[in-house]
Write a protein that holds these residues in place. Structure first.
Motif, PDB file in Angstrom:
ATOM      1  N   HIS A  45       0.788  -1.445   0.214  1.00  0.00           N
ATOM      2  CA  HIS A  45       0.231  -0.049  -0.178  1.00  0.00           C
ATOM      3  C   HIS A  45       0.916   1.349   0.285  1.00  0.00           C
ATOM      4  CE1 HIS A  45      -1.924   3.027   2.516  1.00  0.00           C
ATOM      5  NE2 HIS A  45      -2.732   2.789   1.560  1.00  0.00           N
ATOM      6  N   ARG A  46       1.868   1.178   1.132  1.00  0.00           N
ATOM      7  CA  ARG A  46       2.880   2.694   0.904  1.00  0.00           C
ATOM      8  C   ARG A  46       3.456   2.528   0.198  1.00  0.00           C
ATOM      9  NH1 ARG A  46       1.494   5.673   3.403  1.00  0.00           N
ATOM     10  NH2 ARG A  46       1.711   6.375   1.381  1.00  0.00           N
ATOM     11  N   SER A  47       4.169   2.152  -1.512  1.00  0.00           N
ATOM     12  CA  SER A  47       4.204   2.621  -2.405  1.00  0.00           C
ATOM     13  C   SER A  47       3.808   2.748  -3.345  1.00  0.00           C
ATOM     14  CB  SER A  47       6.156   1.266  -2.558  1.00  0.00           C
ATOM     15  OG  SER A  47       5.098   0.390  -2.881  1.00  0.00           O
ATOM     16  N   ILE A  48       2.590   2.579  -3.250  1.00  0.00           N
ATOM     17  CA  ILE A  48       2.079   2.587  -4.818  1.00  0.00           C
ATOM     18  C   ILE A  48       0.478   2.976  -4.758  1.00  0.00           C
ATOM     19  CG2 ILE A  48       1.315   0.230  -4.802  1.00  0.00           C
ATOM     20  CD1 ILE A  48       3.548   1.689  -7.638  1.00  0.00           C
ATOM     21  N   ASN A  49      -0.335   3.013  -3.497  1.00  0.00           N
ATOM     22  CA  ASN A  49      -1.727   3.214  -3.589  1.00  0.00           C
ATOM     23  C   ASN A  49      -1.883   4.786  -4.042  1.00  0.00           C
ATOM     24  OD1 ASN A  49      -2.235   5.982  -2.135  1.00  0.00           O
ATOM     25  ND2 ASN A  49      -0.199   5.143  -0.726  1.00  0.00           N
ATOM     26  N   TYR A  50      -0.340   5.305  -4.701  1.00  0.00           N
ATOM     27  CA  TYR A  50      -1.316   7.130  -4.993  1.00  0.00           C
ATOM     28  C   TYR A  50      -1.144   6.522  -6.637  1.00  0.00           C
ATOM     29  CZ  TYR A  50       2.448   8.519  -1.468  1.00  0.00           C
ATOM     30  OH  TYR A  50       3.511   8.103  -0.635  1.00  0.00           O
ATOM     31  N   VAL A  51      -0.397   5.404  -7.013  1.00  0.00           N
ATOM     32  CA  VAL A  51      -1.366   5.523  -8.651  1.00  0.00           C
ATOM     33  C   VAL A  51      -2.602   4.509  -8.618  1.00  0.00           C
ATOM     34  CG1 VAL A  51      -0.646   3.413 -10.206  1.00  0.00           C
ATOM     35  CG2 VAL A  51       1.273   4.600 -10.045  1.00  0.00           C
ATOM     36  N   ALA A  52      -2.970   3.736  -7.556  1.00  0.00           N
ATOM     37  CA  ALA A  52      -4.102   3.293  -7.693  1.00  0.00           C
ATOM     38  C   ALA A  52      -5.374   4.436  -7.345  1.00  0.00           C
ATOM     39  CB  ALA A  52      -3.992   2.878  -6.520  1.00  0.00           C
ATOM     40  N   GLU A  53      -5.284   5.052  -6.608  1.00  0.00           N
ATOM     41  CA  GLU A  53      -5.882   6.251  -6.603  1.00  0.00           C
ATOM     42  C   GLU A  53      -6.165   6.967  -7.681  1.00  0.00           C
ATOM     43  OE1 GLU A  53      -6.899   7.946  -2.642  1.00  0.00           O
ATOM     44  OE2 GLU A  53      -8.109   5.613  -3.434  1.00  0.00           O
ATOM     45  N   MET A  54      -4.745   6.992  -8.179  1.00  0.00           N
ATOM     46  CA  MET A  54      -4.907   8.042  -9.596  1.00  0.00           C
ATOM     47  C   MET A  54      -5.816   7.579 -10.972  1.00  0.00           C
ATOM     48  SD  MET A  54      -1.801  10.742  -9.752  1.00  0.00           S
ATOM     49  CE  MET A  54      -0.728   9.585  -9.135  1.00  0.00           C
ATOM     50  N   MET A  55      -5.801   6.159 -11.037  1.00  0.00           N
ATOM     51  CA  MET A  55      -6.279   5.430 -12.506  1.00  0.00           C
ATOM     52  C   MET A  55      -7.323   5.355 -12.138  1.00  0.00           C
ATOM     53  SD  MET A  55      -3.034   2.229 -12.780  1.00  0.00           S
ATOM     54  CE  MET A  55      -4.255   1.848 -14.276  1.00  0.00           C
ATOM     55  N   GLU A  56      -8.146   5.351 -10.234  1.00  0.00           N
ATOM     56  CA  GLU A  56      -9.215   5.466 -10.568  1.00  0.00           C
ATOM     57  C   GLU A  56     -10.043   6.697 -10.879  1.00  0.00           C
ATOM     58  OE1 GLU A  56     -11.066   3.617  -6.483  1.00  0.00           O
ATOM     59  OE2 GLU A  56     -13.051   3.704  -7.348  1.00  0.00           O
ATOM     60  N   GLU A  57      -9.933   7.715 -10.093  1.00  0.00           N
ATOM     61  CA  GLU A  57     -10.364   9.135 -10.895  1.00  0.00           C
ATOM     62  C   GLU A  57     -10.412   8.906 -12.346  1.00  0.00           C
ATOM     63  OE1 GLU A  57      -9.680  12.269  -8.958  1.00  0.00           O
ATOM     64  OE2 GLU A  57     -10.477  11.390  -7.812  1.00  0.00           O
ATOM     65  N   LYS A  58      -8.930   8.990 -13.135  1.00  0.00           N
ATOM     66  CA  LYS A  58      -8.627   8.400 -14.307  1.00  0.00           C
ATOM     67  C   LYS A  58      -9.520   7.544 -15.479  1.00  0.00           C
ATOM     68  CE  LYS A  58      -5.492  10.511 -17.572  1.00  0.00           C
ATOM     69  NZ  LYS A  58      -3.693  10.514 -18.167  1.00  0.00           N
ATOM     70  N   TYR A  59      -9.448   6.275 -14.710  1.00  0.00           N
ATOM     71  CA  TYR A  59      -9.962   5.838 -15.249  1.00  0.00           C
ATOM     72  C   TYR A  59     -11.419   4.487 -14.835  1.00  0.00           C
ATOM     73  CZ  TYR A  59      -5.471   6.274 -17.519  1.00  0.00           C
ATOM     74  OH  TYR A  59      -4.591   6.630 -18.348  1.00  0.00           O
TER      75      TYR A  59
END
Lengths: 463, 550
Positions: B271-285
């Motif tokens: 979670h620590r290293s990659i949650n940002y990508v997951a959050e952003m992918m949800e918003e964008k895609y």
């Protein structure tokens, strides 16, 4: 193939380094500092530097490597790291109670221009350095030289900041100084044995034996029993002479001792191989008036006996080497002396003398040899040379294993770092006994190769 | 040996030696756990200079951790030689390049650096950087080059992003992008993860045209294929009929990242290293994310069931159950074999930003108790759960890391699941979206949770509790072992593994059983040091048989 993108065609590069044959200054300074008894090295920079250097040394020695960091943040990088270092010194003396802290800089603190001398003075003035405790410092900008330069700079700081100038009329002490250079704890132990066998009183620093090869006791000795004592280093200013082993790693400290304390010095090659060891012992004998004892001469005889016995396995074998200049010069001479052909040599460590000295060692005996040092004298270039025309043996640090596997070349690990084998901290490569060890390793891999590749009908029992 | 009840005193004793200011600060990062009412822990704050920390830097988190495992991007370090050198092959990110031309690229065995010299620091390094990018392109023809900034780069004002833009244009068929991951950014590797996430999101994700084909398409985020973990998980997914689009970033390629937007679910390991990508992918895609954990056999089974629940297909659910049943028989056999040696023993875990949590599951399966744990670079949400995110105070160090503002992509956004369906899955199946509960709810009451453990604290913990195994990294390994306690490296697995999934759990059981029952520790200490009497057979009437020389 692990290095499948490496082809024989050498393209000129003027900016890109690929697979370096060097690393940066601070790791050398950290290793040198561990060779002072009771010393806690300190990295004045970002946390990552300290983490990387501790990891590299730990992987090489399989030993604890304790060191502090100034933990720079963006703020410290903009406004200067003085506050961080003063606080760090206070914390380290309070929590870890070292005798001495040896601070080195990093590219970060050098770029912003932190003045270690001034910050250390300030810490002392503010009472952050307890009574009787010592702080030394060495500038080690990563964008100059290499890890060897950093080692040399920290050794030079030991000389200039710890060695004490004798009183005008005082007679020199009955001792000599040995600056062993960047060698393994095993080598430092071996040099001490040689000095003891010669019967010459000496002071040696740094000395990582009994630090980076500490015994398992069931307790973590934060400051193991080894390391050069501060009092001894102080006394080195009153020694009769200094022997600097390795021009790159040791000469700067010898020069400092001369400048500050007028101790005359001799710069010698690292005593790796027969002739370099001969020169070391001869010079020791000449300067101190001590004859070389028979026991050492007998060791020499045993090493030469092994060479002459096994000469046919060595003759004409082409070797590629990489690593640090002090080691490479002595080793190339040794390999040439035992009829091998050091054909490719690279060192990322700069220094003009390297090319001249190598030329004088190999120019006549191995005229086909190619060598290069400094920027872009890297393993990628060396591998390209190998792709052009192969070699029988690789000698260098762990990173050679990728070339060894891809091109199926026997490989002897020597130098820094060795991450994937043990033994270097326990078995020396210096002196005549070290020569025997090197020979044993070379012959072992060459003969294993012959055993592996020979057809069944010519598989030999006796070799 | 102390018990958990003595931990309050242990904490006081530990703090006692510190200078007052340090003690005040460390006090907030050393917490006695209460799973019922999760206490607040101080995390992701500056390390106190001189304290001897486990932490590394932003560059290490960016280049070393997140981008390191991608084989066909040339990772070019812009800086003096050290940073590139130390991050060269020292993490065990395994990779399996293809065998066909075009898919066989692998630059992970290489180290690329601009090897900045004094004049580059004084006069700027952009020119050298441009040349280096060109030379890398000419020699290796990669499809992408990442430029990683080291400390001096930001200070002398080299604009790596401008160089990247210029070179992308000049080269035509090579995507060049930069990372401002100078080591002094943030307070640990964590800042580097965030920076890596941002740039991947801006420059790579969504750039692919090819869509991943498959019925149940997922991405696996925060799995770096240490020791082959990702290979194990790839096998499991394949067995289950789940299509793995991209792993961020173990055993990954540039193209997988580029087309990862077409997956239907993001599963987060670390979670620590990659949650940002997951959050952003949800918003964008419009791709939802769930937290998974494939460390531990039970957790692996649970994670597979979560994925099956999300897709809702009975066929997938059945297949997943079959695979679990099949795998579990080997797991149970292995577990039964080692339990007599591991049960009742204890562990401490101080590592990473998720491993100190995940590996507790494996120790539980071994019947071992976790006495203390903490992260090297975690944030409060990794300890207390994401519910605390709104309450986390953003300090100057975090504010310096860019927060991308993301909105739905006009073409590629596709809401994968309706809000009602989402609510139903949470309600009926307990499937939590966009959530991570953190480490603390799992740990026993009274256990110590410590963030950014110092070396001194580590030694005190070990002296007090004498754990049977201590989990940390290479810098801690030999100091702990000198104390007579085996240390399991959870960054490198001590060059063993894989430990993920079912097969990995079996490996871990065996390795830990060996560690906690090894005979080698019995050799520590010579008999005469231990006071065992040596009977003097050859000595008459108390006089030594030989006279010692010197």
């Amino acid at each position: 193939m692990l290095l499948k993108h490496t082809t024989a065609e050498v393209a000129e590069r003027s900016a890109l380094t690929v697979n370096p044959a060097k690393t940066c200054q601070p790791v050398g300074a950290m290793y040198a500092a561990l060779g002072i008894h009771g010393c806690l090295p300190h990295s004045h920079g970002s946390q990552g530097c300290c983490a990387y250097h501790r990891s590299a040394l730990t992987r090489h020695y399989k030993e604890p490597v304790m060191a502090g960091t100034s933990s720079f943040t963006e703020g410290a990088s903009v406004f200067g790291g003085q506050g961080n270092l003063v606080q760090a010194l206070n914390n380290m003396f309070t929590i870890y109670n070292p005798e001495i802290i040896a601070v080195h800089s990093t590219c970060l603190s050098e770029t912003i221009g932190d003045d270690l001398a001034q910050i250390v003075r300030k810490s002392i003035d503010e009472g952050k350095v307890p009574e009787g405790k010592t702080v030394i410092y060495a500038p080690t900008p990563s964008f100059i030289g290499s890890h060897v330069t950093g080692f040399a700079n920290m050794c030079a700081s030991m000389a200039s900041q710890l060695a004490e100038k004798p009183a005008e009329e005082a007679a020199p002490l009955d001792q000599v100084n040995i600056l062993p250079g960047w060698v393994e704890p095993s080598d430092m132990r071996e040099i001490k044995r040689i000095m003891k066998t010669m019967g010459i009183p000496y002071v040696m620093y740094p000395d990582t034996s009994d630090v980076m090869d500490a015994p398992m006791t069931g307790h973590h000795e934060f400051y193991p029993k080894g390391g050069a004592k501060i009092a001894d280093i102080k006394s080195s200013g009153s020694s009769k002479a200094t022997f600097a082993l390795g021009a790159w790693a040791s000469e700067p400290a010898a020069k400092e001792l001369w400048k500050k304390c007028r101790v005359p010095y001799e710069t010698l090659d690292l005593p790796i191989g027969i002739k370099a060891t001969d020169r070391f012992l001869a010079k020791l004998s000449e300067v101190t008036g001590t004859p070389v004892p028979d026991s050492l001469t007998a060791e020499r005889g045993r090493a030469v006996d092994m060479i002459t016995d096994m000469q046919s396995y060595l003759y004409g074998k082409r070797v590629a080497l990489w690593g640090d200049p002090d080691q490479l010069l002595a080793l190339s001479e040794f390999l040439a002396d035992i009829d091998m052909k050091p054909v490719y040599i690279v060192s990322g460590t700069p220094g003009k003398k390297f090319m001249n000295k190598m030329e004088s060692i190999l120019g006549d005996v191995v005229p086909e040899s190619k060598f290069k040092n400094g920027e872009r004298a890297d393993l990628f270039l060396m591998h390209q040379w190998i792709k052009e025309q192969g070699v029988d043996l690789l000698m260098g640090n762990t990173y050679g294993k990728y070339i060894a596997r891809d091109d199926d070349i026997p490989f002897v690990r020597m130098g820094f770092p060795i991450y994937d084998r043990v033994g270097h901290s326990y078995f020396p490569t210096v002196g005549y006994m070290g020569a025997i060890r090197i020979l044993e390793k070379i012959l072992g891999v060459l003969m294993d190769r012959q055993d592996r590749d020979s057809p069944e009908e010519s598989f030999e029992l006796v070799m | 040996m102390s018990s958990l009840a003595d931990n309050e005193k242990l904490k006081d004793d530990i703090l006692d030696i510190y200078p007052a200011k340090v003690a005040r600060k460390r006090k907030k990062s050393i917490v006695l756990n209460d799973p019922g009412e999760i206490p607040e822990i101080q995390a992701n704050v500056r390390t106190i200079p001189g304290i001897i920390t486990q932490r590394g830097c932003s560059y290490a988190g960016c280049k070393g951790v997140v981008l390191g495992p991608t084989r066909d991007i040339i990772n070019l370090t812009h800086g003096p030689i050290g940073c590139g050198f130390y991050s060269w092959l020292t993490r065990r990110n395994q990779t399996r390049p293809g065998t066909e031309a075009g898919s066989d690229e692998n630059f992970m065995t290489y180290c690329f650096s601009t090897d900045m010299q004094d004049p580059n620091i004084v006069f700027g390094g952009e020119k050298k950087l441009k040349k280096a990018v060109k030379e890398a392109y000419d020699t290796f023809h990669p499809k992408a080059i990442g430029i990683f900034s080291t400390c001096p780069v930001g200070l002398i004002g080299d604009d790596v992003h401008a160089v990247a833009r210029e070179m992308t244009e000049e080269l035509g068929d090579c995507n060049v992008f930069g990372f401002s991951c100078e080591g002094y950014k943030g307070v640990s590797q964590s800042a580097g993860h965030h920076i890596a996430n941002n740039q991947l999101f801006k420059h790579v994700i969504g750039k692919g045209e090819e869509k991943t084909e498959g019925e149940f398409k997922i991405n696996l985020l925060g799995e770096y294929n240490i020791g082959g973990d990702a290979f194990v998980l790839e096998d499991i997914f394949e067995k289950c009929g789940i299509t793995l689009g991209a792993t961020f970033s173990g055993n990954s390629t540039y193209d997988q990242f580029a087309s990862s937007y077409s997956a239907d679910l993001n599963c987060i390991m670390c979670h620590r290293s990659i949650n940002y990508v997951a959050e952003m992918m949800e918003e964008k895609y419009g791709i939802p994310w769930i937290k998974v954990n494939f460390i531990g056999a039970e957790s692996s089974a649970k994670s597979l069931r979560k994925i099956a629940d999300y897709f809702g297909s009975q066929k997938l659910k059945d297949r997943v159950e079959e695979v679990i049943a099949e795998e579990m028989s080997a797991v149970s056999a292995a577990r039964d074999e080692v339990l007599p040696r591991t049960e009742g023993k204890s562990a401490m875990l101080f590592v990473g930003g998720s491993r100190a949590h995940h590996y507790q599951d494996l120790f539980t399966e071994l019947g071992m108790k976790t006495l203390a744990a903490g992260y090297e670079f975690g944030h409060r949400d990794d300890y207390e759960g994401r519910r605390v995110i709104p309450n986390i105070k953003i300090d100057a160090d975090s504010r310096n890391i860019e927060e991308l503002s993301v909105s739905a992509d006009p073409d590629k956004y596709n809401q994968r699941i309706t809000d009602e369906e989402r609510a139903r899955l949470t309600e009926e199946r307990g499937l939590e979206f966009s959530d991570y509960e953190g480490l603390m709810p799992q740990m026993e009451e009274g256990t110590l949770v410590i963030d950014d453990l110092s070396h001194y604290e580590m030694e005190e913990l070990i002296k007090a509790h004498k754990p049977d195994v201590f989990c940390a990294g290479i810098k801690e390994k030999y100091a702990v072992q000198k104390m007579g306690v085996p240390l399991k490296q959870l960054h490198s697995y001590d060059y063993g593994g894989p430990y993920a999934g079912f097969a990995g759990a079996v490996n871990f059981y065996k390795d830990i059983a060996l560690m906690v029952s090894s005979r080698v520790w019995g050799l520590v200490g010579a008999p005469w040091e231990k006071g065992e009497s040596l009977s003097p057979v050859y000595v008459e009437s108390g006089a030594p048989a030989v006279t010692m020389t010197e």
